[in-house]
Design a protein around this motif. Structure first.
Motif, mmCIF file in Angstrom:
data_model
loop_
_atom_site.group_PDB
_atom_site.id
_atom_site.type_symbol
_atom_site.label_atom_id
_atom_site.label_comp_id
_atom_site.label_asym_id
_atom_site.label_seq_id
_atom_site.Cartn_x
_atom_site.Cartn_y
_atom_site.Cartn_z
ATOM 1 N N VAL A 1 5.483 -4.225 -12.767
ATOM 2 C CA VAL A 1 5.541 -3.142 -11.793
ATOM 3 C C VAL A 1 4.175 -2.554 -11.517
ATOM 4 C CG1 VAL A 1 7.935 -2.393 -11.961
ATOM 5 C CG2 VAL A 1 6.293 -1.589 -13.632
ATOM 6 N N GLY A 2 3.812 -2.654 -10.251
ATOM 7 C CA GLY A 2 2.726 -1.834 -9.744
ATOM 8 C C GLY A 2 1.293 -2.149 -10.134
ATOM 9 N N VAL A 3 1.053 -2.981 -11.154
ATOM 10 C CA VAL A 3 -0.327 -3.142 -11.619
ATOM 11 C C VAL A 3 -1.209 -3.720 -10.510
ATOM 12 C CG1 VAL A 3 -1.789 -4.498 -13.164
ATOM 13 C CG2 VAL A 3 0.154 -3.247 -14.066
ATOM 14 N N GLY B 1 0.797 -1.226 0.000
ATOM 15 C CA GLY B 1 0.000 0.000 0.000
ATOM 16 C C GLY B 1 0.829 1.274 0.000
ATOM 17 N N LYS B 2 1.845 1.299 -0.832
ATOM 18 C CA LYS B 2 2.686 2.498 -0.905
ATOM 19 C C LYS B 2 1.959 3.646 -1.606
ATOM 20 C CE LYS B 2 5.959 -0.026 -2.850
ATOM 21 N NZ LYS B 2 5.528 -1.400 -2.546
ATOM 22 N N THR B 3 1.087 3.298 -2.555
ATOM 23 C CA THR B 3 0.425 4.353 -3.330
ATOM 24 C C THR B 3 -0.413 5.256 -2.432
ATOM 25 O OG1 THR B 3 0.202 2.625 -4.999
ATOM 26 C CG2 THR B 3 -0.825 4.732 -5.471
ATOM 27 N N ALA B 4 -1.107 4.661 -1.470
ATOM 28 C CA ALA B 4 -1.960 5.471 -0.591
ATOM 29 C C ALA B 4 -1.114 6.450 0.216
ATOM 30 C CB ALA B 4 -2.765 4.556 0.339
ATOM 31 N N VAL C 1 8.776 9.502 -6.751
ATOM 32 C CA VAL C 1 9.200 8.567 -7.788
ATOM 33 C C VAL C 1 8.760 7.173 -7.356
ATOM 34 C CG1 VAL C 1 11.148 7.652 -9.086
ATOM 35 C CG2 VAL C 1 11.210 10.021 -8.264
ATOM 36 N N ASP C 2 7.897 6.570 -8.157
ATOM 37 C CA ASP C 2 7.440 5.216 -7.822
ATOM 38 C C ASP C 2 8.376 4.204 -8.467
ATOM 39 O OD1 ASP C 2 5.923 3.232 -6.718
ATOM 40 O OD2 ASP C 2 4.285 3.353 -8.180
ATOM 41 N N GLU C 3 8.596 3.098 -7.791
ATOM 42 C CA GLU C 3 9.472 2.046 -8.320
ATOM 43 C C GLU C 3 10.807 2.654 -8.727
ATOM 44 O OE1 GLU C 3 8.409 -1.064 -8.246
ATOM 45 O OE2 GLU C 3 6.246 -0.849 -8.050
ATOM 46 N N GLN C 4 11.429 3.336 -7.778
ATOM 47 C CA GLN C 4 12.590 4.154 -8.120
ATOM 48 C C GLN C 4 13.761 3.360 -8.673
ATOM 49 O OE1 GLN C 4 15.799 4.595 -6.297
ATOM 50 N NE2 GLN C 4 15.344 2.606 -5.387
HETATM 51 MG MG MG Z 1 3.094 0.242 -6.302
#
Ligand code: MG
Ligand code: ADP
Length: 686
Positions: free
Chosen positions: A548-550, A297-300, A392-395
């Motif tokens: 990544v991330g989906v 839950g990094k996006t939140a 930066v996501d998935e840096q």
């Molecule tokens: Mg993510």
């Protein structure tokens, strides 16, 4: 600080012709040549008399040419008979330079190095390395280092450059700086001795040099690790001397966004958010890395950090490594910020000129805005009037230069920086690798996750898997079917996905299938993703674009073809796409045998373990640090010699030493930074 000046050493090298060589090898200066480790050594220090010759992998012999005759039979070439007075041997050559052929006449002495085999008529050598010598020509005293080469650089050229550089090492600044006691305590050899030994060892030391903990190799690793820590620490100090906007979220926007999330933050998310908010409220730029396993839950957390900045009247940029992920973030952020009346802006590779102009105008006007994008965010024409926060996501997918470039768009005040990564590495390792950042860890998954059951099956049981998938889909499940990894090109990867799609379409006539890969046009891709997310597709045939991330919580099954071709980290990321909702996830890893022992151990790890940090720990033990540290993305290593896992003890000591030098011996610290900065800048934090 983005562009370091070329060190004096590299400029000076132009005069002796080294510069083109260094450029080819990607070295910032001649000193780096000495950190280019030999692959192996050859012993040219002893001659084996021809009468004493036995079959062997490598010997050095010499003799006088007594006969030359063309080879007969299937393979053309030349037989040369050498005689040293007490014995003789036949040496076969397939191809000679015309010049060589002309010089090789009876009476001329040749010195040859290579394997000796038993042939039909006695011992023979086949195409050894060879040169003309005087019979009494002295032998070298040191073993010959054989280096990894790159196209256009010959072994000889490289070796000569190393030898020249060894002689100038003190001028280049490679001198011992540690006291004898410290060297002893750390188990290190004195630097000049270590360099000499590694590049030109006496033959009796060759065998021991292959040990990874050899004090000579460790001394070189120390130099790299220390330099790296110095550069990171100095960068951190520099950042702390900059001023950043104080972001306190006047209108409490974060609370409204939090209410729109539709779930309560976990304790781990809340703790990390508190750390982030404390940073944002200080007039010094935040530089924080948030680590969290896939699905934590990094996006939140990022969304709420963005809300704090926006609520304070500042602009926020969120950068994602793929269009697919950027599009998904846009969908989430629209949902979360919509109730508060905020519409996130998009800047994607495919955004047309008119759309870009609108975004650019709004950012230049300085109104609070949240822009989500890909690399498109780096472009020069884009100016932020009030950039307060860069995320930066998935840096690990980006280079550090890109991260810095975005930060430099800030103007007078330096924006805060938040980087997210799902690459779970042990905390001590993270503190060394990311010494220029503060590290927060989201160390728990949201509640109610039923987990992922993983099975590992030989490809022979594919039909059985297909049957189960079909049954699951009839019962309402959604499935990712991941096609084998093909390294050649994105095009080849796209074609493989297309083939798998056709095959599965034939297998599953009654199911609704979709296909997604990197070569698909963006609108098509988005349509497929949306259809899958809405439940309009049963099976999504995919390449690693979904790695990544989906986030599609309804999808519960994943099948991975040729799982043995993927890295463990990558499989863990892929698998993290399922089991995101409350229903348990199922992951089938199909492999094509026979498996190497390591491959078997890796798949077994994945089957048995779900925690990304634990998987990382085991993979590090199995294969070393490369994969987890993203060398796959850059194709280059951050260090030539050091290995942050094998040399973990040195990494820890280097951190302490770097702090000490920066306060007690800044002249030395600056000298080392000057020598290594250019290299370290390229990799640090990346
Ligand atoms: Mg993510
Ligand atoms: P990652 O850390 O891998 O980027 P995401 O941010 O994509 O993970 O979150 C994974 C899923 O978990 C998403 O569907 C998200 O909405 C959901 N999620 C995040 N935090 C929570 C929470 N506290 N409670 C329930 N679900 C959550």
């Amino acid at each position: 600080m983005a562009k370091a000046a070329r060190p004096a050493a590299a400029r000076g090298a132009g005069r002796d012709g080294l510069a083109p060589l260094l450029e080819r090898l990607g070295f910032a200066g001649p000193h780096e040549l000495l950190f280019h480790l030999p692959l192996r050594y050859e012993d040219h220090t002893r001659l084996t008399p021809l009468h004493a010759l036995r079959p062997a992998d490598a010997v050095l012999v010499q003799g006088c040419i007594v006969q030359l005759r063309p080879a007969t039979g299937r393979k053309p070439g030349l037989w040369v008979r050498l005689d040293d007075g007490r014995g003789a041997i036949d040496v076969r050559f397939f191809k000679l330079h015309p010049g060589q052929r002309a010089r090789w006449q009876p009476g001329v002495w040749l010195r040859c190095h290579g394997p000796v085999r038993a042939g039909l008529y006695g011992l023979e050598m086949t195409h050894p390395q060879c040169r003309v010598v005087r019979p009494d020509e002295p032998l070298p005293e040191r073993a010959l280092a054989i280096y990894p080469t790159v196209a256009g650089v010959s072994q000889d050229r490289l070796r000569r450059a190393v030898t020249e550089t060894l002689a100038r090492q003190a001028d280049l600044g490679l001198t011992e700086t540690l006291s004898p006691e410290r060297l002893d305590a750390l188990g290190l050899m004195v630097l000049p001795e270590a360099l000499q030994l590694i590049h030109a060892p006496p033959p009796d030391r060759i065998a021991s040099l292959s040990a990874p903990r050899h004090p000579a190799r460790r001394r070189l690793a120390w130099e790299e690790l220390l330099a790296d820590q110095l550069v990171l620490r100095r960068r951190r100090r520099w950042a702390q001397s900059q001023r950043a906007p104080v972001l306190g979220d006047g209108p409490a926007l974060a609370a409204r966004v939090e209410a729109a999330l539709g779930f309560a933050l976990t304790a781990a998310q809340a703790r990390v958010l508190t750390e982030v908010r404390a940073d944002l409220a200080r007039p010094v730029p935040m530089r924080r890395l948030v680590q969290g396993d896939v699905g934590s839950g990094k996006t939140a957390v990022a969304a709420l950090a963005a809300a704090v900045a926006l609520g304070s009247g500042w602009q926020v940029a969120l950068m994602a490594p793929t269009e697919l992920l950027a599009e998904q973030h846009l969908r989430s952020f629209r949902r979360w910020f919509g109730p508060a009346g905020l519409e996130p802006l998009a800047l994607l590779g495919r955004s047309g000129a008119p759309a870009r102009r609108v975004v650019a105008a709004r950012l230049a006007a300085g109104e609070p805005a949240l822009v989500v994008g890909t690399h498109a965010l780096f472009q020069d024409w884009l100016r932020f009037a009030r950039l307060g926060l860069v995320m930066v996501d998935e840096q690990h997918r980006f280079g550090v230069q890109q991260r810095l470039a975005l930060q430099e768009k800030g103007g007078d005040l330096t924006p805060h920086q938040l980087v997210l990564t799902a690459t779970p590495i042990p905390r001590t390792l993270a503190m060394g690798l990311y010494a220029d950042l503060d590290v927060s860890v989201i160390d728990a998954l949201p509640p109610g996750r039923a987990g992922i059951r993983t099975v590992v099956l030989p490809v022979g049981r594919r039909a059985e898997v297909a049957g189960r998938v079909q049954a699951a889909c009839r019962a309402g499940a959604q499935v990712y079917w991941v096609c084998p990894l093909i390294e050649e090109s994105e095009q080849a990867q796209g074609e493989a996905a297309q083939r798998l799609y056709e095959r599965l379409s034939a297998d599953f006539p009654s199911l609704r299938l979709g296909l997604i890969h990197g070569r698909l046009a963006p609108p098509e891709r988005e349509a497929v993703m949306t259809a899958f997310a809405q439940g309009d597709l049963d099976v999504l045939v995919a390449t690693t674009v979904i790695e990544v991330g989906v986030d599609v919580p309804r999808a519960t099954v994943m099948v991975v073809e040729n799982a043995e071709r993927f890295g463990l980290a990558q499989l863990h990321q892929l698998r993290g796409r399922v089991g995101r909702g409350t229903a348990p996830g199922n992951c089938v890893l199909l492999y094509e045998g026979p498996l190497s022992q390591t491959a078997r151990a890796r798949l077994e790890t994945l089957r048995a373990v779900q925690d990304g940090f634990e998987i990382a720990r085991r993979d590090l033990a199995l294969r070393g640090a490369g994969e987890w540290l993203g060398t796959r993305q850059t194709g280059e290593r951050r260090w030539r010699v050091a290995d942050p896992v094998a040399d973990a003890d040195l990494m820890a000591e280097a951190q302490v030493e770097a702090d000490r030098l920066l306060t007690e011996d800044s002249a030395l610290a600056e000298r080392l930074i000057g020598l290594w900065q250019q290299r370290a800048e390229r990799y640090a934090g990346a």
